[in-house]
Design an enzyme around this catalytic site. Sequence first.
Site, PDB file in Angstrom:
ATOM      1  N   PRO A 223       0.822  -1.212   0.000  1.00 28.00           N
ATOM      2  CA  PRO A 223       0.000   0.000   0.000  1.00 28.00           C
ATOM      3  C   PRO A 223       0.858   1.265   0.000  1.00 28.00           C
ATOM      4  O   PRO A 223       2.054   1.213   0.324  1.00 28.00           O
ATOM      5  CB  PRO A 223      -0.802  -0.121   1.310  1.00 28.00           C
ATOM      6  CG  PRO A 223      -0.671  -1.537   1.744  1.00 28.00           C
ATOM      7  CD  PRO A 223       0.636  -2.016   1.211  1.00 28.00           C
ATOM      8  N   GLU A 444     -23.827   8.065  19.115  1.00 27.24           N
ATOM      9  CA  GLU A 444     -22.510   7.546  19.504  1.00 27.24           C
ATOM     10  C   GLU A 444     -22.612   6.651  20.733  1.00 27.24           C
ATOM     11  O   GLU A 444     -21.889   5.655  20.844  1.00 27.24           O
ATOM     12  CB  GLU A 444     -21.541   8.702  19.780  1.00 27.24           C
ATOM     13  CG  GLU A 444     -21.284   9.602  18.581  1.00 27.24           C
ATOM     14  CD  GLU A 444     -20.738   8.845  17.377  1.00 27.24           C
ATOM     15  OE1 GLU A 444     -20.107   7.785  17.574  1.00 27.24           O
ATOM     16  OE2 GLU A 444     -20.965   9.293  16.245  1.00 27.24           O
ATOM     17  N   HIS A 447     -23.561   3.149  19.614  1.00 27.09           N
ATOM     18  CA  HIS A 447     -22.401   2.363  19.172  1.00 27.09           C
ATOM     19  C   HIS A 447     -21.648   1.785  20.374  1.00 27.09           C
ATOM     20  O   HIS A 447     -21.279   0.608  20.388  1.00 27.09           O
ATOM     21  CB  HIS A 447     -21.435   3.256  18.381  1.00 27.09           C
ATOM     22  CG  HIS A 447     -21.895   3.588  16.993  1.00 27.09           C
ATOM     23  ND1 HIS A 447     -22.262   2.639  16.078  1.00 27.09           N
ATOM     24  CD2 HIS A 447     -22.016   4.796  16.368  1.00 27.09           C
ATOM     25  CE1 HIS A 447     -22.601   3.231  14.946  1.00 27.09           C
ATOM     26  NE2 HIS A 447     -22.463   4.544  15.095  1.00 27.09           N
ATOM     27  N   ASP A 520     -21.677   4.496   8.630  1.00 28.67           N
ATOM     28  CA  ASP A 520     -21.893   3.195   9.288  1.00 28.67           C
ATOM     29  C   ASP A 520     -22.517   2.200   8.311  1.00 28.67           C
ATOM     30  O   ASP A 520     -22.122   1.029   8.255  1.00 28.67           O
ATOM     31  CB  ASP A 520     -22.815   3.353  10.495  1.00 28.67           C
ATOM     32  CG  ASP A 520     -22.255   4.336  11.516  1.00 28.67           C
ATOM     33  OD1 ASP A 520     -21.016   4.440  11.600  1.00 28.67           O
ATOM     34  OD2 ASP A 520     -23.052   4.979  12.223  1.00 28.67           O
TER      35      ASP A 520
END
EC number: 3.4.24.-
Length: 633
Positions: A223, A444, A447, A520
């Site tokens: 990468p 948040e 989550h 998400d």
Amino acid sequence: MDMNENKRRRSMLLYVLIAIIAYLAISQALGSGLSASRVQSVDYSKFVQMVENDEVTQAESIYGNPEVTFTTGEGDSQKFYSTVIYNGTEESTAQLLNEHGVQMVSSIQDTSSDLWLMMLLSYGLPILIFLGIGWWLNRRMKKAMGDDGPSMNFGGGFGMGGGLGKSNAKKIKGEETGVTFKDVAGQDEAKESLEEIVSFLKHPDKYTEIGARCPRGALLVGPPGTGKTLLAKAVAGEAGVPFFQIAGSEFVEMFVGRGAAKVRDLFKQANEEAPCIVFIDEIDAVGKRRDTSLNSNDEREQTLNQLLSEMDGFDNHKGIVVLAATNRPETLDQALLRPGRFDRRIPVELPDLVGREAILKIHADDVKMEPGIDLGIVARSTPGASGADLANIINEAALRAVRLGRKRVTQEDLLESVDVVIAGEKKKSTVLSEHEKEVVAYHETGHAIVAATQKGSAPVSKITIVPRTSGALGFTMQVEENEHFLTTRKEAKDKIAVLCGGRAAEELIFGEMTTGASNDIEKATQLARAMVTQYGMSDKFGMVQLGQPASRYLGGGSQLTCSEGTAQEIDRQVQELVEEGHQAALKTLRENRFKLHEIAHYLQKKETITGDEFMNILTRDDGFAPKMPKPEQ
């Protein structure tokens, strides 16, 4: 007389000719401009009236020209006029002037100087401009391509100097690279593969004695930002041999044959400087797979053919090693990858946890830091970060310390720089309304609670609802205690559930959906699709690969390799996996609804809380504490 003296004389002659033409043109312009400014034009009747009034003192005419210039007054009061005499009035005009005693002067115009000037301006000036442009182009090309090629000639047209076929490779002495293997961390396997090349360049006799030969080339793949160029320079620095560096794009030219000439010149220089290292960066620009499509590039293919020929032809015993770097190995021509050209393919992957900490230590040595800094926390907070990312984190921390007026970098600066590199700077211009702030806080927190109540999930280290320049209005950070290289099917489903936790909290508390879950949804869909098409984790398809990764090192996703009917079934399976995670997140948040309210309100008030604060509230025994998973033994 030497060549430089001749060139100097020719240049002086050119400058003198240009100066003469410029002087004549300016003099002519000034003279005509001055005369035009002093002479006033009047009509013929006014001229006759002034003669009859005895105002005219002298008249002058040029043979063949109908215009007459005359003056009035004397000394300081003298003035100049001009008029045009009409055909048929010449005799009457002359008689009128004689009657009033006006002195008449006639002359024949001298056009020789004008003729020379016209010839110079018409023929000489374009030639001089042509020569001047040619001289300037010659200087530019010699400066760009090197001063050792023959200059342009102007006899039968422009000649292409030998400098146009030069490779322009940047030559660096090995000790001047300033890089050795000590400056490279997190790539132990790649260094081991390259150390053998260094050993051959230093002690070729040991290998020739047994009959072994040094690899002709080594291809570094990985990468962006993982240190491919750094490793190539480290090989030259360790071996102490000349290092030729050139980018693959520099071989690609507009004119057919120029790129091939540059390849020949590059290997000619390498042969003269052997033992040495030739490093071609981004070799995919010139080494792409050849095909018969209509959009093929003849110049690039000729350059590639020349590169293949040169790599076959140079004397390997002299110690010429070709290193090349790319992050698109799948596009390279197979003839370039075969043994005998690039004998080794060396992966330069993203560093693991130990490698990230070692890289941070190397870059931290150049920065003044407070004692007791724990770089391990930063390393655990940055899974998937490249060496360039980690160097940027250290630099951002140093910049923040200077911005806040400190002399040394603190742990807080490092942790904040991680957030800056991951999500961007804090966006002070974005001010959320109280309702939007509340929605983001619940999002948040959703989550975080789903992640904390799962077994084996990474611990929550930070929750924030401060908007960032990347567009994120907040984020929840999870930090693994140890690095994991395998992911089970259950763990993948749990990750999808965590990603769905934000949207689930919005639906549960506000009964509405917002656009805040777009990132998400993207990540959850990618993971579910990879489970079905690449990992063989689908209940229906089983261990069948239905997609191939595209541009693996550039994050190009995958391309489906199945029929249209199978693709529709894949979409249905992906939808089922994401919806299963969504329902699991809703179930978890319903069971911990009171903790969701409490933590979201606390987060809304403080805007940023640590993982310890979050876990203290979540596990506090107030009658609503959830059943936490037992830690793995």
